[in-house]
Design a protein around this motif. Structure first.
Motif, PDB file in Angstrom:
ATOM      1  N   LEU A 163       9.154  34.256 -19.544  1.00  0.00           N
ATOM      2  CA  LEU A 163      10.331  33.513 -19.123  1.00  0.00           C
ATOM      3  C   LEU A 163      11.459  34.401 -18.608  1.00  0.00           C
ATOM      4  O   LEU A 163      12.341  33.937 -17.898  1.00  0.00           O
ATOM      5  N   PHE A 164      11.427  35.682 -18.976  1.00  0.00           N
ATOM      6  CA  PHE A 164      12.491  36.587 -18.550  1.00  0.00           C
ATOM      7  C   PHE A 164      12.154  37.311 -17.246  1.00  0.00           C
ATOM      8  O   PHE A 164      12.881  38.201 -16.811  1.00  0.00           O
ATOM      9  N   ASN A 165      11.043  36.890 -16.651  1.00  0.00           N
ATOM     10  CA  ASN A 165      10.649  37.434 -15.349  1.00  0.00           C
ATOM     11  C   ASN A 165      11.151  36.484 -14.260  1.00  0.00           C
ATOM     12  O   ASN A 165      11.002  35.269 -14.372  1.00  0.00           O
ATOM     13  N   PHE A 166      11.743  37.005 -13.230  1.00  0.00           N
ATOM     14  CA  PHE A 166      12.297  36.168 -12.166  1.00  0.00           C
ATOM     15  C   PHE A 166      11.657  36.488 -10.821  1.00  0.00           C
ATOM     16  O   PHE A 166      12.304  36.439  -9.768  1.00  0.00           O
ATOM     17  N   THR A 167      10.360  36.811 -10.880  1.00  0.00           N
ATOM     18  CA  THR A 167       9.584  37.021  -9.659  1.00  0.00           C
ATOM     19  C   THR A 167       8.327  36.159  -9.717  1.00  0.00           C
ATOM     20  O   THR A 167       7.943  35.672 -10.781  1.00  0.00           O
ATOM     21  N   GLY A 168       7.668  35.988  -8.563  1.00  0.00           N
ATOM     22  CA  GLY A 168       6.380  35.290  -8.520  1.00  0.00           C
ATOM     23  C   GLY A 168       6.444  33.877  -9.060  1.00  0.00           C
ATOM     24  O   GLY A 168       7.362  33.109  -8.762  1.00  0.00           O
ATOM     25  N   LYS A 174       9.648  32.891 -10.996  1.00  0.00           N
ATOM     26  CA  LYS A 174      10.789  32.557 -10.143  1.00  0.00           C
ATOM     27  C   LYS A 174      10.666  31.120  -9.646  1.00  0.00           C
ATOM     28  O   LYS A 174      11.658  30.371  -9.619  1.00  0.00           O
ATOM     29  N   THR A 175       9.443  30.743  -9.259  1.00  0.00           N
ATOM     30  CA  THR A 175       9.208  29.379  -8.810  1.00  0.00           C
ATOM     31  C   THR A 175       9.539  28.384  -9.910  1.00  0.00           C
ATOM     32  O   THR A 175      10.170  27.346  -9.666  1.00  0.00           O
ATOM     33  N   LEU A 176       9.121  28.697 -11.143  1.00  0.00           N
ATOM     34  CA  LEU A 176       9.409  27.813 -12.272  1.00  0.00           C
ATOM     35  C   LEU A 176      10.914  27.688 -12.494  1.00  0.00           C
ATOM     36  O   LEU A 176      11.444  26.583 -12.682  1.00  0.00           O
ATOM     37  N   HIS A 177      11.622  28.807 -12.459  1.00  0.00           N
ATOM     38  CA  HIS A 177      13.067  28.774 -12.685  1.00  0.00           C
ATOM     39  C   HIS A 177      13.804  28.020 -11.571  1.00  0.00           C
ATOM     40  O   HIS A 177      14.720  27.236 -11.842  1.00  0.00           O
TER      41      HIS A 177
END
Length: 488
Positions: free
Chosen positions: A8-13, A16-19
């Protein structure tokens, strides 16, 4: 399909789409329910009576019934990126219209049109399913739905404060208008930061978008049967707005609307036949079949889960205000406890489904929400406020976890139809909301919660017919080859 780790602390791939997806959904709900915590101020400003207030609540969820079906079809055809972006931008217009309304008629029209933004949910269901594997799909869809759904709670405890900051009789107008600005700007941000699929993946499209495809003759007739409640809900709304209800328009207009609904149903049936007539000439190969009864069961469950949530979110501030004699601002903040549970409960429902099975999870959660609403029917002014809040939060856990569990199943039925299936299932949530809010206009709060509890029991019985998703589903590539997609 992206294979990176779920972090959840990743904002790539894929993360990022999920966020980006849950933020878009959050904004749609923030806008859609921007009126709920401000109802008292809106009523005083526009001189609305109790009947007109309840009519606005019904209008807010009415258009979302056909909108979710339409948006689901458009998503499958054109992709989530462009459809979600356009929805956020276009729906800022009726939001501004509502903020500027100076009569009940203007507010009602704007509120009715704004119901279209509630269709945004189904877009993200398809988008998230393109980026996450089956073993993570329930969790991902739960986070998308739960964190996005929290937009209604955010509206409940922030917009009254914003209105107070501006002050005066027009404070609510500024609060509502700001939500429209946010929606407009984020539409462009979403478009620039999202793609429909991971690089190299195929976005499967339905052969037709005029109607949902079915794969057996029995399912054809079941599809028609499942269409009827959506039209019945719209007819119910028309009756509520006619001279027999709140007299928003004349009997001539009401009669014309009934005729229009009949003609629209016949037109849709023509499309259903055109898309599916081949199944009466030759059977669909077993490899490409799916069971529409799975969709029908999920429709009924979403009627009871999301339908009740929409209705309860709309009326809960008034319930607390009248039952415990709270100020509008305090009542809105207390009522937000119901939607606040979305942060954990809906992702929790998806995660439990991933770990312990879709059907067992749904059975437990549906039973829990029936008990929860029965408990809410017992709440009155003699209860301590804290106990009423705890009861509401406990009930909302089962409701929202149940929603997460429903949409942990939706993307596993038929990939290329995910938008349309999500649209129909989502529309049933709004059918439930219209029915429940109409019931509320005739009965007291206790009976209102009891009716929801009874429909949850019906949902539990229907759920017994659902089959646990398993194995693989087949989708045809553009070159004619078949790709098998794991669903368990």
């Amino acid at each position: 399909m992206s294979t990176e780790k779920f972090n959840l602390f990743n904002f790539t791939g894929k993360m990022k789409t999920l966020h980006m997806s849950w933020m878009a959904f959050f904004i749609t709900f923030f806008v859609w329910f921007n009126h709920a915590p401000l109802l008292m101020a809106i009523a005083n400003s526009l001189g609305l009576d109790s009947s007109q207030i309840k009519t606005l609540l019904i209008l807010n969820v009415a258009l979302t019934i056909p909108a979710r079906v339409i948006i689901g079809m458009l998503t499958d055809r054109f992709g989530p990126k462009i459809v979600y972006s356009a929805l956020l931008i276009v729906c800022s217009i009726p939001c501004f219209m509502f903020a500027l309304a100076d009569s009940f008629a203007q507010a009602a029209i704007a509120r009715f049109m704004l119901g279209f933004i509630g269709a945004g949910f189904v877009i993200g269901i398809r988008l998230v399913s393109e980026w996450f594997p089956a073993k993570e799909l329930g969790t991902a869809e739960g986070i998308y739905g739960g964190w996005g759904n929290f937009g209604s709670a955010a509206a409940a405890f922030t917009l009254p404060v914003v209105a107070l900051m501006f002050g005066g009789d027009d404070g609510w107008r500024y609060a509502v208008g700001i939500t429209g600005v946010i929606s407009f700007i984020f539409g462009f941000i979403f478009y620039m930061n999202v793609s429909d699929t991971p690089k190299g993946s195929t976005y499967f499209k339905p052969k037709n978008i005029g109607a949902i495809e079915v794969t057996s003759q029995g399912d054809f007739f079941l599809l028609i049967i499942m269409k009827l409640p959506m039209y019945a809900a719209l007819a119910l709304l028309n009756w509520k707005l006619s001279p027999a209800g709140v007299e928003m328009y004349s009997q001539v207009v009401a009669s014309g609307a009934y005729v229009g609904l009949v003609l629209l149903f016949m037109y849709e049936m023509k499309h259903v036949w055109a898309v599916n007539k081949n199944i009466f000439k030759e059977p669909v190969p077993e490899l490409h079949r799916y069971k529409f009864k799975q969709v029908a069961v999920l429709n009924v469950l979403y009627f009871a889960t999301f339908g009740s949530e929409l209705a309860v979110i709309s009326m809960l501030p008034l319930f607390f205000s009248e039952t415990f004699e709270l100020s509008p601002v305090y009542a809105g903040m207390v009522a937000s406890a119901y939607a606040f549970m979305n942060l954990m409960s809906r992702p929790g429902g998806g995660w439990i489904s991933d770990k312990f099975g879709r059907k067992p999870t749904l059975l437990i959660l549906t039973a829990g929400l029936a008990i929860g609403y029965f408990a809410m029917s017992l709440v009155d002014g003699t209860w301590p406020l804290w106990l009423a809040v705890v009861t509401v939060m406990a009930c909302s856990f089962f409701v929202q976890a149940g929603e997460g569990a429903v949409f942990a199943v939706v993307p596993l039925i038929k990939r290329r139809l995910t938008g349309q299936i999500a649209g129909m299932t989502g529309a049933y949530g709004n059918v439930g909301a219209v029915v429940y809010l109409t019931v509320l206009s005739f009965v007291d709060y206790s009976m209102f919660f009891s009716v929801i509890a009874v429909t949850a029991v019906v949902g539990f019985l229907v759920l017994l017919m659902m089959e646990e998703p398993g194995g693989q589903i087949a989708e045809v590539m553009e070159d004619g080859s078949v790709q098998m997609i794991d669903v368990s």
